[in-house]
Design an enzyme around this catalytic site. Sequence first.
Site, PDB file in Angstrom:
ATOM      1  N   GLU A   1       2.266  -2.767   7.091  1.00  0.00           N
ATOM      2  CA  GLU A   1       2.491  -4.077   7.697  1.00  0.00           C
ATOM      3  C   GLU A   1       3.956  -4.439   7.510  1.00  0.00           C
ATOM      4  O   GLU A   1       4.483  -4.393   6.385  1.00  0.00           O
ATOM      5  CB  GLU A   1       1.598  -5.127   7.029  1.00  0.00           C
ATOM      6  CG  GLU A   1       1.485  -6.424   7.793  1.00  0.00           C
ATOM      7  CD  GLU A   1       0.337  -6.449   8.794  1.00  0.00           C
ATOM      8  OE1 GLU A   1       0.198  -7.442   9.523  1.00  0.00           O
ATOM      9  OE2 GLU A   1      -0.412  -5.452   8.852  1.00  0.00           O
TER      10      GLU A   1
ATOM     11  N   GLU B   1      -7.444  -5.796  -1.220  1.00  0.00           N
ATOM     12  CA  GLU B   1      -5.997  -5.774  -1.013  1.00  0.00           C
ATOM     13  C   GLU B   1      -5.561  -7.078  -0.352  1.00  0.00           C
ATOM     14  O   GLU B   1      -6.330  -7.701   0.377  1.00  0.00           O
ATOM     15  CB  GLU B   1      -5.603  -4.603  -0.095  1.00  0.00           C
ATOM     16  CG  GLU B   1      -5.845  -3.232  -0.658  1.00  0.00           C
ATOM     17  CD  GLU B   1      -5.521  -2.132   0.334  1.00  0.00           C
ATOM     18  OE1 GLU B   1      -5.478  -0.966  -0.076  1.00  0.00           O
ATOM     19  OE2 GLU B   1      -5.326  -2.448   1.533  1.00  0.00           O
TER      20      GLU B   1
ATOM     21  N   LYS C   1      -4.063  -9.293   2.417  1.00  0.00           N
ATOM     22  CA  LYS C   1      -3.922  -9.167   3.878  1.00  0.00           C
ATOM     23  C   LYS C   1      -2.634  -9.879   4.278  1.00  0.00           C
ATOM     24  O   LYS C   1      -2.566 -11.107   4.340  1.00  0.00           O
ATOM     25  CB  LYS C   1      -5.121  -9.780   4.602  1.00  0.00           C
ATOM     26  CG  LYS C   1      -5.084  -9.522   6.103  1.00  0.00           C
ATOM     27  CD  LYS C   1      -6.252 -10.149   6.815  1.00  0.00           C
ATOM     28  CE  LYS C   1      -6.296  -9.689   8.270  1.00  0.00           C
ATOM     29  NZ  LYS C   1      -5.028  -9.858   8.997  1.00  0.00           N
TER      30      LYS C   1
ATOM     31  N   ARG D   1     -13.482  -0.488  14.674  1.00  0.00           N
ATOM     32  CA  ARG D   1     -13.640  -1.674  13.835  1.00  0.00           C
ATOM     33  C   ARG D   1     -14.849  -1.413  12.949  1.00  0.00           C
ATOM     34  O   ARG D   1     -15.986  -1.525  13.376  1.00  0.00           O
ATOM     35  CB  ARG D   1     -13.839  -2.921  14.683  1.00  0.00           C
ATOM     36  CG  ARG D   1     -13.764  -4.219  13.880  1.00  0.00           C
ATOM     37  CD  ARG D   1     -13.876  -5.435  14.787  1.00  0.00           C
ATOM     38  NE  ARG D   1     -12.747  -5.557  15.685  1.00  0.00           N
ATOM     39  CZ  ARG D   1     -11.581  -6.117  15.358  1.00  0.00           C
ATOM     40  NH1 ARG D   1     -11.411  -6.581  14.141  1.00  0.00           N
ATOM     41  NH2 ARG D   1     -10.615  -6.195  16.240  1.00  0.00           N
TER      42      ARG D   1
ATOM     43  N   ARG E   1       1.346  -5.173  12.354  1.00  0.00           N
ATOM     44  CA  ARG E   1       0.830  -3.847  11.994  1.00  0.00           C
ATOM     45  C   ARG E   1       1.774  -2.780  12.544  1.00  0.00           C
ATOM     46  O   ARG E   1       2.210  -2.856  13.693  1.00  0.00           O
ATOM     47  CB  ARG E   1      -0.567  -3.679  12.587  1.00  0.00           C
ATOM     48  CG  ARG E   1      -1.322  -2.412  12.167  1.00  0.00           C
ATOM     49  CD  ARG E   1      -1.994  -2.582  10.841  1.00  0.00           C
ATOM     50  NE  ARG E   1      -2.863  -1.458  10.501  1.00  0.00           N
ATOM     51  CZ  ARG E   1      -4.176  -1.437  10.688  1.00  0.00           C
ATOM     52  NH1 ARG E   1      -4.789  -2.488  11.248  1.00  0.00           N
ATOM     53  NH2 ARG E   1      -4.898  -0.397  10.303  1.00  0.00           N
TER      54      ARG E   1
ATOM     55  N   ARG F   1       0.386  -1.391  16.861  1.00  0.00           N
ATOM     56  CA  ARG F   1      -1.054  -1.137  16.930  1.00  0.00           C
ATOM     57  C   ARG F   1      -1.480  -0.739  18.337  1.00  0.00           C
ATOM     58  O   ARG F   1      -2.542  -0.160  18.535  1.00  0.00           O
ATOM     59  CB  ARG F   1      -1.833  -2.373  16.468  1.00  0.00           C
ATOM     60  CG  ARG F   1      -1.589  -3.604  17.313  1.00  0.00           C
ATOM     61  CD  ARG F   1      -2.305  -4.815  16.760  1.00  0.00           C
ATOM     62  NE  ARG F   1      -3.744  -4.663  16.836  1.00  0.00           N
ATOM     63  CZ  ARG F   1      -4.609  -5.315  16.062  1.00  0.00           C
ATOM     64  NH1 ARG F   1      -4.157  -6.122  15.132  1.00  0.00           N
ATOM     65  NH2 ARG F   1      -5.904  -5.153  16.207  1.00  0.00           N
TER      66      ARG F   1
ATOM     67  N   LYS G   1     -12.211  -2.949   1.059  1.00  0.00           N
ATOM     68  CA  LYS G   1     -12.415  -1.617   1.617  1.00  0.00           C
ATOM     69  C   LYS G   1     -13.273  -0.751   0.693  1.00  0.00           C
ATOM     70  O   LYS G   1     -13.187  -0.863  -0.531  1.00  0.00           O
ATOM     71  CB  LYS G   1     -11.058  -0.926   1.828  1.00  0.00           C
ATOM     72  CG  LYS G   1     -10.089  -1.708   2.702  1.00  0.00           C
ATOM     73  CD  LYS G   1      -8.736  -1.022   2.795  1.00  0.00           C
ATOM     74  CE  LYS G   1      -7.760  -1.812   3.669  1.00  0.00           C
ATOM     75  NZ  LYS G   1      -6.431  -1.161   3.744  1.00  0.00           N
TER      76      LYS G   1
ATOM     77  N   LYS H   1     -12.613  -8.199   6.194  1.00  0.00           N
ATOM     78  CA  LYS H   1     -11.490  -9.098   5.916  1.00  0.00           C
ATOM     79  C   LYS H   1     -11.992 -10.503   5.644  1.00  0.00           C
ATOM     80  O   LYS H   1     -12.934 -10.985   6.280  1.00  0.00           O
ATOM     81  CB  LYS H   1     -10.485  -9.095   7.073  1.00  0.00           C
ATOM     82  CG  LYS H   1     -11.036  -9.454   8.440  1.00  0.00           C
ATOM     83  CD  LYS H   1      -9.954  -9.321   9.492  1.00  0.00           C
ATOM     84  CE  LYS H   1     -10.490  -9.562  10.899  1.00  0.00           C
ATOM     85  NZ  LYS H   1      -9.455  -9.419  11.938  1.00  0.00           N
TER      86      LYS H   1
ATOM     87  N   GLU I   1      -2.607 -13.951   4.360  1.00  0.00           N
ATOM     88  CA  GLU I   1      -3.704 -14.525   5.153  1.00  0.00           C
ATOM     89  C   GLU I   1      -5.017 -14.544   4.394  1.00  0.00           C
ATOM     90  O   GLU I   1      -5.901 -15.324   4.697  1.00  0.00           O
ATOM     91  CB  GLU I   1      -3.902 -13.707   6.430  1.00  0.00           C
ATOM     92  CG  GLU I   1      -2.823 -13.902   7.469  1.00  0.00           C
ATOM     93  CD  GLU I   1      -3.163 -13.183   8.759  1.00  0.00           C
ATOM     94  OE1 GLU I   1      -3.303 -13.858   9.793  1.00  0.00           O
ATOM     95  OE2 GLU I   1      -3.306 -11.953   8.738  1.00  0.00           O
TER      96      GLU I   1
END
Length: 891
Positions: free
Chosen positions: A589, A515, A517, A707, A522, A557, A693, A713, A688
């Site tokens: 986002e 996906e 970023k 995490r 967030r 977040r 995932k 990422k 970015e």
Amino acid sequence: MAPKQATLGYVKPAQTTIGRFFAQVDGTRPRAAPRQTTLSFSTKSNGPAEKKEVKEEIDAGDVSPQSDTKKRSRAKNEELNASETESETKSIKEEAEAPPSKRARRNRKRIEDDEDEVMTEASAPSPKPKKESPVRKRSRSRSRSPTSPVKPKSAKAAIGKAKASKIKKEEEEKEKDTEERSIVSSSEDEMEVLEEEEEERPEITAKARKEVQTIIASKGKDPYPDWKAGAPVPYAALCKTFSLIELTTKRLQIMEHCSLFLRQVLRLTPDDLLPTVLLMINKLAPDYAGIELGIGESLIMKAIGESTGRSLQIIKQDQKEIGDLGLVAVKSRSTQPTMFKPKPLTVRGVHQGLMSIATVSGSGAQQRKVDLIKKLLSASDQNSTGKVDITKDKGGPSEAKFLIRFLEGKLRLGLAERTVIVSLAQAVVAHEAEVKGKLPSTSDMEKGESILKQVYSELPSYDVIIPAMLEHGIMKLRDNCKLKPGVPLKPMLAKPTKAITEVLDRFEGQTFTCEYKYDGERAQIHYLAKDAPKGEAEDLKNATHLKADGVAAIFSRNSEDLSRKYPDILAKLHAWVKTDTKSFVLDCETVAWDVSEKKVLPFQQLMTRKKKDVKIEDVKVKVCVFAFDLLYLNGNPVVEKPLRERRELLTQSFVPVEGEFAFATHMDSQELEDIQTFLDESVKASCEGLMVKMLDGGESGYEPSKRSRNWLKIKKDYLSGVGDSLDLVVLGAYYGKGKRTSVYGAFLLACYNPFSDTYETVCNIGTGFSEQVLEDLHSQLSEIVIERPKPFYSHSSGTQHQPDVWFEPRYVWEVKTADLTLSPRYKAGCREGVDPSGEKGISLRFPRFIRVRDDKKAVDATSSRQVAEMYRRQESVTKNKAPAVDDDFEY
């Protein structure tokens, strides 16, 4: 245990340090306790006390030396070793008296510069037992007096053998004890401190359960005597537990103290369990409630002075000498005469008093806060008698000390919230078993811990969990506490990577998706339709009421309410929610959007919006919501469903609206070339990079507050370098020169260690700033200047490295770097085993300022463990290590 740092770092010559303050009564430095030294293992000369022991051993089984001759013959070879050992023994004594904000640090010793009273650090590896070298033996033989009588060889050998056997046995027992304790020690080699993004080591929790079982079976006395059943929990009982925790760095012992006290509360006053737990984790309410004390150091000193009758000047002087306002309060209270004794403090009373301080507003709020603090301080330590020795047991279980530290926002006990959660689960399981007349099994404890951790990750609110746990029991907690709108959960985070091939290696044989970023903020959107079930409607009773239908709230977040920052999103929300969607929690986002060009704008544009009380008609920077995950839908949590299924539910429940709401662009190809192309496209779309995932299977569920390696990422920058930017806290600044004369020219940045609750310096930064940014930062940071570094700042003690000004740890900056290296100047990751000697920390080479992270608090900065991981990943890729360098820029 290895000695730990006992200094606050650099201090001015006039300032007395904590290390010097915690000395003997007459002002002399504390003498180290003698340690046993053996001829067969020791390789170093020893201090005076130890030399005496060596002499006695020699008299008994080896020779009868003439001490003067011996000292002269060995002085040349062992003078340096003797001084090192003497310093080391002193540091062991200082270890027990170190400031409460510092955790045990391995391979450290303290050296005092008598001229300017600057405390520095040097390497002091722990001595390891090993056989005496032949060279040493020969040297010792030559040092004997020719006339000294020598025992027969056979007798000498027999005595030596007996001693060796005894020593070996003692060493084996010592090693066994060390091995048992190593699970909870802060070992550099083992790195057994918990990581915020990883699960706890099974060995730690298993041993903790066994210890708790042993305590329960022994039925020993509680550290604080029982109070009357049903009566409020005395605040002194909680402070006694805090004091016991403060005097140890071993995690098992910390868990034992917590669990034992919580069982006492459950047995006598279960209604006070909630405020007790909140005070233990240094919070007054859940994060999303937005309740903060906001008490400055000057206000606290004013309250201490007024409540004890001491002048503000004296309080400031004590603070300069002691370095801990909590101990200043203890010292001030112990000399204060009282005419009328108020009622002793209770846990519930303290919690309510602190809540009153936090919620005071309006005209004269500051003075009313001071008055409320004075009221608490005046009622503290009613049972204390006479003057308190603040050098003993770090001030002891003083109520005033922990009240002041709570107001400062740092209890400095090394008590992590995860430890409290585990202790709470153990206490509840043990209490429930005790009520039934049984002993809790280890399997029940393990199950209880797992349930509480899982429930808290989905519903992070003790206000909801603890009452449900008391009513239904911990084993039925999941049936009564589930994710629901109104209580924001901590988001799932991704691990950084440096190359697409690293992604392919991680997901080998698995189905994954990529996906975009997005470069935004967030957000978590919670929504309830007007006709939602009544049970759900209760949860968002304080949320924003939508004009169209229902109520909604937006959280960051960090669980902060962003509803007043994004009223334009809430106003248009009904346009992209389908009619059959009655409730949801959306992970997304918020991105600045160019309406005319129809493209994403940089993050800096988004940060120009007002933070609160935004009026829709005043909004200049439009935002678009890019949704990428669904956590809750129509009354049911969906976090455990695979990502593919959650994505399908997402597309079925919402309608994209151009420039307002869209689904994150994704691609499911598993080919390297396709991923590279998709990455390039994301960069062209002003993103970015990519998020990769897990798409299917049991590992593709949503893991709150973790995490996870199931999300990776890839950023467009530094793909062959560090692999990710860092979010660092600004602690200090250097005055500028040349063009930067009127502003700060460079800044000292630090990462956060959540386990020792300290900020560890990682670099100086002076690039990436425009003139306007420097002016803005100067005006912003000038408001939070403090006189000296906080006790929980871990920084270089060298005079040439000190910043010109220090700041409160408030602002977080995003920083990029070329790579990471080791440097004795910085302290980041010192306890993570990156440097075997323990001398060097991790520093950033060629750091560059990117932006201010207004969406992050200081405690949300990149952790020292993450910095260490970045360094190791880099080290495994690049074999040629660059030398440690300091930053190349003018201050």
